[in-house]
Design a protein around this motif. Sequence first.
Motif, PDB file in Angstrom:
ATOM      1  N   PRO A   1     -29.082  -0.564 -13.320  1.00 16.70           N
ATOM      2  CA  PRO A   1     -30.399  -0.633 -12.927  1.00 16.70           C
ATOM      3  C   PRO A   1     -30.873   0.329 -12.009  1.00 16.70           C
ATOM      4  O   PRO A   1     -29.864   1.360 -11.493  1.00 16.70           O
ATOM      5  CB  PRO A   1     -30.397  -2.091 -11.873  1.00 16.70           C
ATOM      6  CG  PRO A   1     -29.209  -2.265 -11.611  1.00 16.70           C
ATOM      7  CD  PRO A   1     -28.374  -1.704 -12.730  1.00 16.70           C
TER       8      PRO A   1
ATOM      9  N   ARG B   1     -35.223  -1.673 -15.388  1.00 16.24           N
ATOM     10  CA  ARG B   1     -35.502  -2.055 -14.043  1.00 16.24           C
ATOM     11  C   ARG B   1     -34.964  -3.687 -13.923  1.00 16.24           C
ATOM     12  O   ARG B   1     -34.989  -4.239 -14.885  1.00 16.24           O
ATOM     13  CB  ARG B   1     -36.799  -2.106 -13.809  1.00 16.24           C
ATOM     14  CG  ARG B   1     -37.588  -0.695 -13.698  1.00 16.24           C
ATOM     15  CD  ARG B   1     -38.735  -0.698 -13.565  1.00 16.24           C
ATOM     16  NE  ARG B   1     -39.558   0.636 -13.540  1.00 16.24           N
ATOM     17  CZ  ARG B   1     -39.546   1.321 -12.588  1.00 16.24           C
ATOM     18  NH1 ARG B   1     -39.241   1.213 -11.270  1.00 16.24           N
ATOM     19  NH2 ARG B   1     -40.189   2.791 -12.735  1.00 16.24           N
ATOM     20  N   LEU B   2     -35.027  -4.297 -12.677  1.00 17.22           N
ATOM     21  CA  LEU B   2     -34.763  -5.775 -12.631  1.00 17.22           C
ATOM     22  C   LEU B   2     -36.192  -6.485 -12.261  1.00 17.22           C
ATOM     23  O   LEU B   2     -37.101  -5.816 -11.594  1.00 17.22           O
ATOM     24  CB  LEU B   2     -33.818  -5.732 -11.338  1.00 17.22           C
ATOM     25  CG  LEU B   2     -32.471  -5.189 -11.534  1.00 17.22           C
ATOM     26  CD1 LEU B   2     -31.650  -5.209  -9.980  1.00 17.22           C
ATOM     27  CD2 LEU B   2     -31.830  -5.711 -12.461  1.00 17.22           C
TER      28      LEU B   2
ATOM     29  N   HIS C   1     -32.627   0.978  -8.945  1.00 16.76           N
ATOM     30  CA  HIS C   1     -33.388   0.405  -7.697  1.00 16.76           C
ATOM     31  C   HIS C   1     -32.855   1.232  -6.231  1.00 16.76           C
ATOM     32  O   HIS C   1     -33.766   1.291  -5.499  1.00 16.76           O
ATOM     33  CB  HIS C   1     -33.417  -1.040  -7.692  1.00 16.76           C
ATOM     34  CG  HIS C   1     -34.149  -1.356  -8.802  1.00 16.76           C
ATOM     35  ND1 HIS C   1     -35.436  -1.350  -9.004  1.00 16.76           N
ATOM     36  CD2 HIS C   1     -34.057  -1.992  -9.864  1.00 16.76           C
ATOM     37  CE1 HIS C   1     -36.259  -1.681 -10.361  1.00 16.76           C
ATOM     38  NE2 HIS C   1     -35.000  -2.128 -10.686  1.00 16.76           N
TER      39      HIS C   1
END
Length: 195
Positions: free
Chosen positions: A150, A71-72, A152
């Motif tokens: 990532p 995740r960022l 997202h």
Amino acid sequence: MKPDGKGWLFVPKGLKDGPLPAHYEPAEAPVKNAMYGQQSNPAALYFRNRPDNKLAALGDTRYPVVITTYRLTEHHVSGPMTRWMPWLNALQPEMFAELSPELAAERHIQHGSWMTISTPRGEIEARAMVTRRMRPLRVAGKTVHQIGLPFHWGFQGKVQGSITNDLAHMVLEPNVSIEEAKAFMCDVQPGRIHA
């Protein structure tokens, strides 16, 4: 953590793959499990009969690169929550893949350019972020490259684009059924997906 404030290595009941911890390689791995005779978790749920869930064989040369996912900070919760917030999307506006300078040179991928990432289940495109954060590993006498992706973006939201889950396999951990999508195998090539 147990009621006495200590953790146990031996779990006498409750785990589907206990009672003692063992090291398993992911369902897709570039090398043989050097620590334990069993390659991957035999209690995991593999869904082997699904045509959309093909797995790369151990050391498959068509998929020599390891993907690790994360995740960022800017998208600190799940995609359905963050991909609708314009200020978060302004901070991290599109899918990218982190790769080492060594892998970028080997595959002729330039920082900021498009790259295609493929697995036995599909392919996506992402911007290349060439960075020292990702480093080649020496494992069992061979160089193993890894990329970071990532988790997202998706088909809905303020910013839409490639989806990491389109690459991941469906192999579920046996105790709580979480996807084993922290490490799996891929190939990377320069450029965009050709329709």
